[in-house]
Design a protein around this motif. Structure first.
Motif, PDB file in Angstrom:
ATOM      1  N   LEU A  61      -6.177  -0.264   2.072  1.00  0.00           N
ATOM      2  CA  LEU A  61      -5.900  -0.175   3.507  1.00  0.00           C
ATOM      3  C   LEU A  61      -7.104  -0.623   4.321  1.00  0.00           C
ATOM      4  O   LEU A  61      -6.974  -1.412   5.269  1.00  0.00           O
ATOM      5  N   LYS A  62      -8.282  -0.137   3.972  1.00  0.00           N
ATOM      6  CA  LYS A  62      -9.491  -0.518   4.704  1.00  0.00           C
ATOM      7  C   LYS A  62      -9.749  -2.019   4.609  1.00  0.00           C
ATOM      8  O   LYS A  62     -10.105  -2.662   5.607  1.00  0.00           O
ATOM      9  N   SER A  63      -9.555  -2.576   3.417  1.00  0.00           N
ATOM     10  CA  SER A  63      -9.754  -4.013   3.237  1.00  0.00           C
ATOM     11  C   SER A  63      -8.758  -4.817   4.059  1.00  0.00           C
ATOM     12  O   SER A  63      -9.107  -5.841   4.654  1.00  0.00           O
ATOM     13  N   CYS A  64      -7.527  -4.330   4.105  1.00  0.00           N
ATOM     14  CA  CYS A  64      -6.481  -5.007   4.878  1.00  0.00           C
ATOM     15  C   CYS A  64      -6.834  -5.036   6.363  1.00  0.00           C
ATOM     16  O   CYS A  64      -6.723  -6.075   7.019  1.00  0.00           O
ATOM     17  N   LEU A  65      -7.275  -3.891   6.895  1.00  0.00           N
ATOM     18  CA  LEU A  65      -7.622  -3.826   8.318  1.00  0.00           C
ATOM     19  C   LEU A  65      -8.820  -4.706   8.633  1.00  0.00           C
ATOM     20  O   LEU A  65      -8.860  -5.386   9.666  1.00  0.00           O
ATOM     21  N   LYS A  66      -9.789  -4.724   7.748  1.00  0.00           N
ATOM     22  CA  LYS A  66     -10.983  -5.553   7.949  1.00  0.00           C
ATOM     23  C   LYS A  66     -10.640  -7.033   7.875  1.00  0.00           C
ATOM     24  O   LYS A  66     -11.105  -7.840   8.676  1.00  0.00           O
ATOM     25  N   ARG A  67      -9.815  -7.379   6.911  1.00  0.00           N
ATOM     26  CA  ARG A  67      -9.442  -8.775   6.692  1.00  0.00           C
ATOM     27  C   ARG A  67      -8.629  -9.336   7.854  1.00  0.00           C
ATOM     28  O   ARG A  67      -8.824 -10.470   8.283  1.00  0.00           O
TER      29      ARG A  67
ATOM     30  N   ARG B  57      -7.354   7.106  -3.630  1.00  0.00           N
ATOM     31  CA  ARG B  57      -8.555   6.356  -3.240  1.00  0.00           C
ATOM     32  C   ARG B  57      -8.307   4.851  -3.335  1.00  0.00           C
ATOM     33  O   ARG B  57      -8.717   4.087  -2.454  1.00  0.00           O
ATOM     34  N   GLU B  58      -7.626   4.422  -4.384  1.00  0.00           N
ATOM     35  CA  GLU B  58      -7.350   2.993  -4.559  1.00  0.00           C
ATOM     36  C   GLU B  58      -6.543   2.448  -3.392  1.00  0.00           C
ATOM     37  O   GLU B  58      -6.853   1.362  -2.851  1.00  0.00           O
ATOM     38  N   GLU B  59      -5.505   3.165  -2.977  1.00  0.00           N
ATOM     39  CA  GLU B  59      -4.677   2.704  -1.862  1.00  0.00           C
ATOM     40  C   GLU B  59      -5.449   2.754  -0.549  1.00  0.00           C
ATOM     41  O   GLU B  59      -5.281   1.888   0.319  1.00  0.00           O
ATOM     42  N   PHE B  60      -6.306   3.753  -0.394  1.00  0.00           N
ATOM     43  CA  PHE B  60      -7.128   3.862   0.811  1.00  0.00           C
ATOM     44  C   PHE B  60      -8.088   2.677   0.926  1.00  0.00           C
ATOM     45  O   PHE B  60      -8.268   2.114   2.015  1.00  0.00           O
ATOM     46  N   GLU B  61      -8.680   2.276  -0.184  1.00  0.00           N
ATOM     47  CA  GLU B  61      -9.572   1.112  -0.168  1.00  0.00           C
ATOM     48  C   GLU B  61      -8.801  -0.155   0.171  1.00  0.00           C
ATOM     49  O   GLU B  61      -9.310  -1.033   0.887  1.00  0.00           O
TER      50      GLU B  61
ATOM     51  N   ILE C  17       0.852  -1.180   0.000  1.00  0.00           N
ATOM     52  CA  ILE C  17       0.000   0.000   0.000  1.00  0.00           C
ATOM     53  C   ILE C  17       0.895   1.239   0.000  1.00  0.00           C
ATOM     54  O   ILE C  17       1.788   1.357   0.841  1.00  0.00           O
ATOM     55  N   GLU C  18       0.677   2.138  -0.941  1.00  0.00           N
ATOM     56  CA  GLU C  18       1.515   3.330  -1.054  1.00  0.00           C
ATOM     57  C   GLU C  18       0.849   4.535  -0.385  1.00  0.00           C
ATOM     58  O   GLU C  18      -0.373   4.691  -0.420  1.00  0.00           O
TER      59      GLU C  18
ATOM     60  N   GLY D 217     -13.995   7.595  11.357  1.00  0.00           N
ATOM     61  CA  GLY D 217     -14.594   8.597  10.486  1.00  0.00           C
ATOM     62  C   GLY D 217     -14.928   8.037   9.117  1.00  0.00           C
ATOM     63  O   GLY D 217     -14.267   7.118   8.630  1.00  0.00           O
ATOM     64  N   THR D 218     -15.948   8.592   8.505  1.00  0.00           N
ATOM     65  CA  THR D 218     -16.367   8.152   7.179  1.00  0.00           C
ATOM     66  C   THR D 218     -15.777   9.039   6.085  1.00  0.00           C
ATOM     67  O   THR D 218     -15.333   8.550   5.059  1.00  0.00           O
ATOM     68  N   ILE D 219     -15.761  10.344   6.304  1.00  0.00           N
ATOM     69  CA  ILE D 219     -15.193  11.291   5.339  1.00  0.00           C
ATOM     70  C   ILE D 219     -13.828  11.770   5.821  1.00  0.00           C
ATOM     71  O   ILE D 219     -12.822  11.585   5.153  1.00  0.00           O
ATOM     72  N   LYS D 220     -13.798  12.398   6.993  1.00  0.00           N
ATOM     73  CA  LYS D 220     -12.538  12.831   7.592  1.00  0.00           C
ATOM     74  C   LYS D 220     -11.926  11.621   8.289  1.00  0.00           C
ATOM     75  O   LYS D 220     -12.265  11.294   9.419  1.00  0.00           O
ATOM     76  N   SER D 221     -11.049  10.929   7.604  1.00  0.00           N
ATOM     77  CA  SER D 221     -10.584   9.614   8.067  1.00  0.00           C
ATOM     78  C   SER D 221      -9.289   9.714   8.861  1.00  0.00           C
ATOM     79  O   SER D 221      -8.390  10.485   8.519  1.00  0.00           O
ATOM     80  N   GLN D 222      -9.210   8.884   9.900  1.00  0.00           N
ATOM     81  CA  GLN D 222      -8.031   8.841  10.758  1.00  0.00           C
ATOM     82  C   GLN D 222      -7.645   7.398  11.042  1.00  0.00           C
ATOM     83  O   GLN D 222      -8.509   6.553  11.313  1.00  0.00           O
ATOM     84  N   PHE D 223      -6.358   7.120  10.962  1.00  0.00           N
ATOM     85  CA  PHE D 223      -5.814   5.808  11.317  1.00  0.00           C
ATOM     86  C   PHE D 223      -5.536   5.805  12.806  1.00  0.00           C
ATOM     87  O   PHE D 223      -4.812   6.664  13.321  1.00  0.00           O
TER      88      PHE D 223
END
Length: 254
Positions: free
Chosen positions: A63-69, A57-61, A26-27, A78-84
């Motif tokens: 990241l989200k998939s990785c965390l969920k998996r 957006r592609e890398e963000f998706e 993930i970049e 957050g949904t729009i203002k996103s924080q790790f």
């Protein structure tokens, strides 16, 4: 919280984030004051009390998939203002600015940015409105701002969030030659960047580790701070907002 403690915890979170991204291809790039500190001081700006990164957006998706998996200790707030964030380290976070495509047509660029700004205002809650700094606006702009805010109350948050994401991802894309940070504040959101800025990355020293930055970091910093970006101005208002989040548990993420 003492700034040295914040920096220590942020460095750990950034290191964890970097490791997670590299393990999953993930970049990302350091962004804002974090990027500025990396280039100017090879670490944190002394008064900076948060960390910023940006990614497509592609890398963000991814990241989200990785965390969920992986069902890990980390999560996106957050949904729009996103924080790790880290479940074990709630006092610090990494702001994630997502880059989406925008047309090269100047008029349509303004339309997309304006619509995103309207939805941004409509999505705000009482805490984020309190820190919106509208005192700097003209009376007419203040009236427009609050009219949009109260008009937004007519719609469900889930609807407004869906509209925001749909517009960010699909609206006025053009030929995919340019991008904007669709979930940034207005000043940052209106900066149109060539797509190549988010296509090539390098590692540079940051405190006791190495982190990722765009190969075009000079251009990115100039677009945000001007040609004198090596002498940043301290922004105390943002620190006050972060203190409120730490002390009161406010969630300003939309």
């Amino acid at each position: 919280m003492d700034i040295t403690v914040i920096h220590s915890r942020l460095l750990q979170l950034l290191s964890d984030f970097d490791r997670l991204c590299k393990q999953n291809n993930i970049e990302y790039t350091l962004h804002g004051g974090t990027l500025l500190g990396a280039i100017r001081e090879k670490g944190f700006i002394p008064w900076d009390d948060d960390a910023d990164i940006s990614m497509t957006r592609e890398e963000f998706e991814k990241l989200k998939s990785c965390l969920k998996r992986n069902n890990s200790q980390y999560y996106i707030r957050g949904t729009i203002k996103s924080q790790f964030c880290d479940n074990n380290n709630a006092d610090v976070w990494i702001d994630i600015f997502v880059c989406d495509y925008i047309t090269g047509n100047k008029i349509l660029q303004k339309v997309k940015i304006l619509l995103l700004t309207v939805l941004d205002i409509m999505l705000r809650d009482k805490n984020s409105i309190k820190y919106s700094n509208t005192d700097n606006y003209s009376k007419i702009k203040q009236i427009i701002f609050y009219c949009i805010y109260y008009f937004g109350k007519l719609f469900k948050n889930s609807w407004k969030q869906s509209w925001y994401i749909l517009l960010s991802k699909k609206g006025f894309k053009g030929q995919n030659n340019f991008q904007i940070r669709t979930n940034d504040q207005f000043v940052g959101r209106k900066i149109v960047m060539p797509t190549k800025w988010m296509n090539e990355f390098i590692d540079i020293p940051f405190e006791s580790t190495n982190l990722r930055v765009t190969k075009y970091y000079t251009e990115l910093l100039t677009s945000s701070y001007g040609s004198n970006f090596m002498t940043p101005v301290k922004e105390t208002r943002i620190n006050e907002i972060h203190d409120q989040i730490r002390n009161n548990g406010f969630d300003f993420g939309l």
